[in-house]
Design a protein around this motif. Sequence first.
Motif, mmCIF file in Angstrom:
data_model
loop_
_atom_site.group_PDB
_atom_site.id
_atom_site.type_symbol
_atom_site.label_atom_id
_atom_site.label_comp_id
_atom_site.label_asym_id
_atom_site.label_seq_id
_atom_site.Cartn_x
_atom_site.Cartn_y
_atom_site.Cartn_z
ATOM 1 N N THR A 26 -19.906 -42.168 10.515
ATOM 2 C CA THR A 26 -21.036 -41.254 10.635
ATOM 3 C C THR A 26 -20.604 -39.804 10.463
ATOM 4 O OG1 THR A 26 -20.759 -41.189 13.025
ATOM 5 C CG2 THR A 26 -22.297 -42.817 12.145
ATOM 6 N N LYS A 27 -19.302 -39.555 10.480
ATOM 7 C CA LYS A 27 -18.771 -38.207 10.299
ATOM 8 C C LYS A 27 -17.819 -38.219 9.112
ATOM 9 C CE LYS A 27 -18.960 -37.136 15.202
ATOM 10 N NZ LYS A 27 -18.188 -36.762 16.378
ATOM 11 N N PRO A 28 -17.545 -37.065 8.510
ATOM 12 C CA PRO A 28 -16.602 -37.021 7.391
ATOM 13 C C PRO A 28 -15.197 -37.465 7.809
ATOM 14 C CG PRO A 28 -17.813 -34.961 7.564
ATOM 15 C CD PRO A 28 -18.150 -35.766 8.772
ATOM 16 N N ILE A 29 -14.501 -38.098 6.894
ATOM 17 C CA ILE A 29 -13.135 -38.539 7.138
ATOM 18 C C ILE A 29 -12.180 -37.517 6.524
ATOM 19 C CG2 ILE A 29 -11.410 -40.286 6.571
ATOM 20 C CD1 ILE A 29 -13.644 -42.319 6.502
ATOM 21 N N THR A 30 -11.169 -37.137 7.275
ATOM 22 C CA THR A 30 -10.127 -36.251 6.764
ATOM 23 C C THR A 30 -8.902 -37.095 6.462
ATOM 24 O OG1 THR A 30 -10.953 -34.442 8.120
ATOM 25 C CG2 THR A 30 -8.721 -34.225 7.252
ATOM 26 N N LEU A 31 -8.513 -37.123 5.208
ATOM 27 C CA LEU A 31 -7.356 -37.886 4.779
ATOM 28 C C LEU A 31 -6.152 -36.942 4.725
ATOM 29 C CD1 LEU A 31 -6.419 -40.652 3.744
ATOM 30 C CD2 LEU A 31 -6.944 -39.857 1.454
ATOM 31 N N VAL A 32 -5.172 -37.174 5.580
ATOM 32 C CA VAL A 32 -3.995 -36.310 5.669
ATOM 33 C C VAL A 32 -2.820 -37.035 5.037
ATOM 34 C CG1 VAL A 32 -2.414 -35.125 7.235
ATOM 35 C CG2 VAL A 32 -4.840 -35.268 7.787
ATOM 36 N N VAL A 33 -2.209 -36.401 4.046
ATOM 37 C CA VAL A 33 -1.038 -36.962 3.367
ATOM 38 C C VAL A 33 0.137 -36.036 3.663
ATOM 39 C CG1 VAL A 33 -0.065 -37.652 1.151
ATOM 40 C CG2 VAL A 33 -2.511 -37.868 1.552
ATOM 41 N N PRO A 34 1.105 -36.496 4.456
ATOM 42 C CA PRO A 34 2.196 -35.619 4.886
ATOM 43 C C PRO A 34 3.338 -35.502 3.873
ATOM 44 C CG PRO A 34 2.411 -37.724 5.960
ATOM 45 C CD PRO A 34 1.145 -37.779 5.144
ATOM 46 N N TYR A 35 2.991 -35.425 2.596
ATOM 47 C CA TYR A 35 3.998 -35.278 1.550
ATOM 48 C C TYR A 35 3.584 -34.158 0.621
ATOM 49 C CZ TYR A 35 5.814 -39.715 3.216
ATOM 50 O OH TYR A 35 6.333 -40.700 4.001
ATOM 51 N N SER A 47 -6.424 -40.909 -5.524
ATOM 52 C CA SER A 47 -7.142 -42.030 -6.132
ATOM 53 C C SER A 47 -7.920 -42.804 -5.076
ATOM 54 C CB SER A 47 -6.161 -42.971 -6.831
ATOM 55 O OG SER A 47 -5.514 -42.319 -7.881
ATOM 56 N N LEU A 48 -7.309 -42.997 -3.932
ATOM 57 C CA LEU A 48 -7.974 -43.681 -2.834
ATOM 58 C C LEU A 48 -9.184 -42.886 -2.360
ATOM 59 C CD1 LEU A 48 -7.908 -45.961 -0.644
ATOM 60 C CD2 LEU A 48 -6.583 -44.374 0.718
ATOM 61 N N ALA A 49 -9.038 -41.572 -2.251
ATOM 62 C CA ALA A 49 -10.132 -40.728 -1.774
ATOM 63 C C ALA A 49 -11.321 -40.734 -2.729
ATOM 64 C CB ALA A 49 -9.628 -39.302 -1.576
ATOM 65 N N GLN A 50 -11.068 -40.867 -4.019
ATOM 66 C CA GLN A 50 -12.170 -40.915 -4.970
ATOM 67 C C GLN A 50 -13.004 -42.185 -4.795
ATOM 68 O OE1 GLN A 50 -10.386 -40.474 -8.814
ATOM 69 N NE2 GLN A 50 -10.304 -38.236 -8.675
ATOM 70 N N GLY A 51 -12.371 -43.254 -4.349
ATOM 71 C CA GLY A 51 -13.076 -44.513 -4.150
ATOM 72 C C GLY A 51 -13.868 -44.565 -2.865
ATOM 73 N N LEU A 52 -13.642 -43.631 -1.946
ATOM 74 C CA LEU A 52 -14.377 -43.620 -0.680
ATOM 75 C C LEU A 52 -15.795 -43.115 -0.907
ATOM 76 C CD1 LEU A 52 -11.669 -42.115 1.721
ATOM 77 C CD2 LEU A 52 -12.409 -44.498 1.553
ATOM 78 N N PRO A 53 -16.758 -43.656 -0.182
ATOM 79 C CA PRO A 53 -18.133 -43.178 -0.336
ATOM 80 C C PRO A 53 -18.278 -41.768 0.206
ATOM 81 C CG PRO A 53 -18.006 -44.754 1.454
ATOM 82 C CD PRO A 53 -16.654 -44.729 0.802
ATOM 83 N N SER A 54 -19.103 -40.995 -0.441
ATOM 84 C CA SER A 54 -19.363 -39.623 0.041
ATOM 85 C C SER A 54 -20.826 -39.516 0.431
ATOM 86 C CB SER A 54 -19.020 -38.613 -1.032
ATOM 87 O OG SER A 54 -19.814 -38.838 -2.173
ATOM 88 N N ASN A 55 -21.066 -38.725 1.452
ATOM 89 C CA ASN A 55 -22.448 -38.562 1.934
ATOM 90 C C ASN A 55 -23.148 -37.482 1.194
ATOM 91 O OD1 ASN A 55 -22.011 -40.603 3.694
ATOM 92 N ND2 ASN A 55 -21.512 -39.286 5.415
#
Length: 55
Positions: A26-35, A47-55
């Motif tokens: 129900t809230k936005p997801i923050t994807l953190v990549v520590p590299y 690439s993974l983030a593009q496949g996630l649904p956006s509101n």
Amino acid sequence: MKRITGCLVLAALTLNTAAWAADYPTKPITLVVPYTAGGPTDQMARSLAQGLPSN
């Protein structure tokens, strides 16, 4: 005894399906990549983030 256990497991699985119908997340997801940016891990995360649904 096995029949009662089987019935309880079946009931638990049937009642649990209502949770799958909920709108998640129900809230936005923050994807953190520590590299570092531009590396293979970053490219995979993008690439993974593009496949996630956006509101």
